[in-house]
Design an enzyme around this catalytic site. Sequence first.
Site, PDB file in Angstrom:
ATOM      1  N   LYS A   1       0.769  -6.895   5.804  1.00  0.00           N
ATOM      2  CA  LYS A   1       0.718  -8.083   4.947  1.00  0.00           C
ATOM      3  C   LYS A   1       2.049  -8.288   4.219  1.00  0.00           C
ATOM      4  O   LYS A   1       2.705  -7.325   3.799  1.00  0.00           O
ATOM      5  CB  LYS A   1      -0.414  -7.958   3.917  1.00  0.00           C
ATOM      6  CG  LYS A   1      -1.786  -7.675   4.528  1.00  0.00           C
ATOM      7  CD  LYS A   1      -2.868  -7.606   3.459  1.00  0.00           C
ATOM      8  CE  LYS A   1      -4.174  -7.098   4.022  1.00  0.00           C
ATOM      9  NZ  LYS A   1      -4.179  -5.638   4.217  1.00  0.00           N
TER      10      LYS A   1
ATOM     11  N   TYR B   1       0.812  -1.216   0.000  1.00  0.00           N
ATOM     12  CA  TYR B   1       0.000   0.000   0.000  1.00  0.00           C
ATOM     13  C   TYR B   1       0.849   1.272   0.000  1.00  0.00           C
ATOM     14  O   TYR B   1       0.330   2.364  -0.244  1.00  0.00           O
ATOM     15  CB  TYR B   1      -0.938   0.030   1.210  1.00  0.00           C
ATOM     16  CG  TYR B   1      -2.022  -1.018   1.213  1.00  0.00           C
ATOM     17  CD1 TYR B   1      -2.216  -1.866   0.126  1.00  0.00           C
ATOM     18  CD2 TYR B   1      -2.853  -1.174   2.318  1.00  0.00           C
ATOM     19  CE1 TYR B   1      -3.206  -2.830   0.147  1.00  0.00           C
ATOM     20  CE2 TYR B   1      -3.846  -2.137   2.341  1.00  0.00           C
ATOM     21  CZ  TYR B   1      -4.016  -2.971   1.265  1.00  0.00           C
ATOM     22  OH  TYR B   1      -4.994  -3.932   1.298  1.00  0.00           O
TER      23      TYR B   1
ATOM     24  N   HIS C   1      -0.342 -11.892   1.887  1.00  0.00           N
ATOM     25  CA  HIS C   1      -1.282 -11.060   1.132  1.00  0.00           C
ATOM     26  C   HIS C   1      -1.986 -11.840   0.025  1.00  0.00           C
ATOM     27  O   HIS C   1      -3.194 -11.685  -0.185  1.00  0.00           O
ATOM     28  CB  HIS C   1      -0.540  -9.857   0.537  1.00  0.00           C
ATOM     29  CG  HIS C   1      -1.432  -8.695   0.231  1.00  0.00           C
ATOM     30  ND1 HIS C   1      -0.991  -7.392   0.226  1.00  0.00           N
ATOM     31  CD2 HIS C   1      -2.741  -8.625  -0.094  1.00  0.00           C
ATOM     32  CE1 HIS C   1      -1.981  -6.589  -0.075  1.00  0.00           C
ATOM     33  NE2 HIS C   1      -3.058  -7.315  -0.284  1.00  0.00           N
TER      34      HIS C   1
END
Length: 333
Positions: free
Chosen positions: A84, A55, A117
Amino acid sequence: MDPKYPRVELNDGHFMPVLGFGTYAPPEVPRNRVVEVTKLAIEAGFRHFDSAYIYNNEEQVGLAIRSKIADGSVKREDIFYTSKLWCTFHRPELVQSALESSLKKLQLDYVDFYLIHFPVALKPGEDLMPKDENGKVIFDTVDLCATWEAMEKCKEAGLAKSIGVSNFNRRQLEMILNKPGLKYKPVCNQVECHPYLNQSKLLDFCKSKDIVLVAHSALGTQRHEIWVDQNSPVLLEDPVLCALAKKHKRSPALIALRYQLQRGVVVLAKSYNEQRIRENMQVSEFQLSSADMKVLDVTLVNGLANSFLEEKCQMAFKCYLNIIKTEASMREG
């Protein structure tokens, strides 16, 4: 953890708030806005925060959390933070260093949740989306069970309180659960889950194994043109959902979130709008009737694909990579 926030007990004895805040933001959102919104979410009452290495916002989310700890709003033990493991770090020798990299960005001593993830490994290296000369993604061959053993070591080292998976189907979960010498089974499986994709079979399986299902994209799948047919229905505009919202004098989003909680699903709410962030905290203030739940379970799913994760995981992953590639280009530009 503050007892006034509803929580669910995990199979390792830890507790997780049933309502979480998704921190992912597209690249056009300024990074300082991530700090502001995360602080707003804490002030609104959120205690569960979901992020990930990919992210590219853990530094900002960590700054916001530490700021609210410093001003006395919360204690570290009040916050449940999820990170993750990205796909280029699946090789066992890379797992702990990837987590340590996230912790360095966060400036925290541990994460509450560390998840794999995706159940797909990519070629390790500096490039998070490795591609060959033809532009095709370069995958890696790594045994998921070996990756899981490295995740277990992160838990034993105290770097992660709990460990789990994300975007796994039943067969991939069974690979981990049936692994010889398993020390810790996954405490959760985070997947896309909403009334158009209610994951009923996967939910039943997870419950049977004492694994919590966590719903991302709980307000409907991302409307990215690579990801979804733009002619497909928009969940929050669905007439059935809107009718229930009118009945309960709530927003369609709150109905969708409440639906998950009453199914025993932990739900992530993502918004960068202050009003909606505060509104989402109202999800515990009302109940859906059994008739309401049946309508959402049956009517909305009727005629829609409800085995997406089971049959389309690889396709979804490739679409996700395309989105990440597009966003990376936007950042570079």
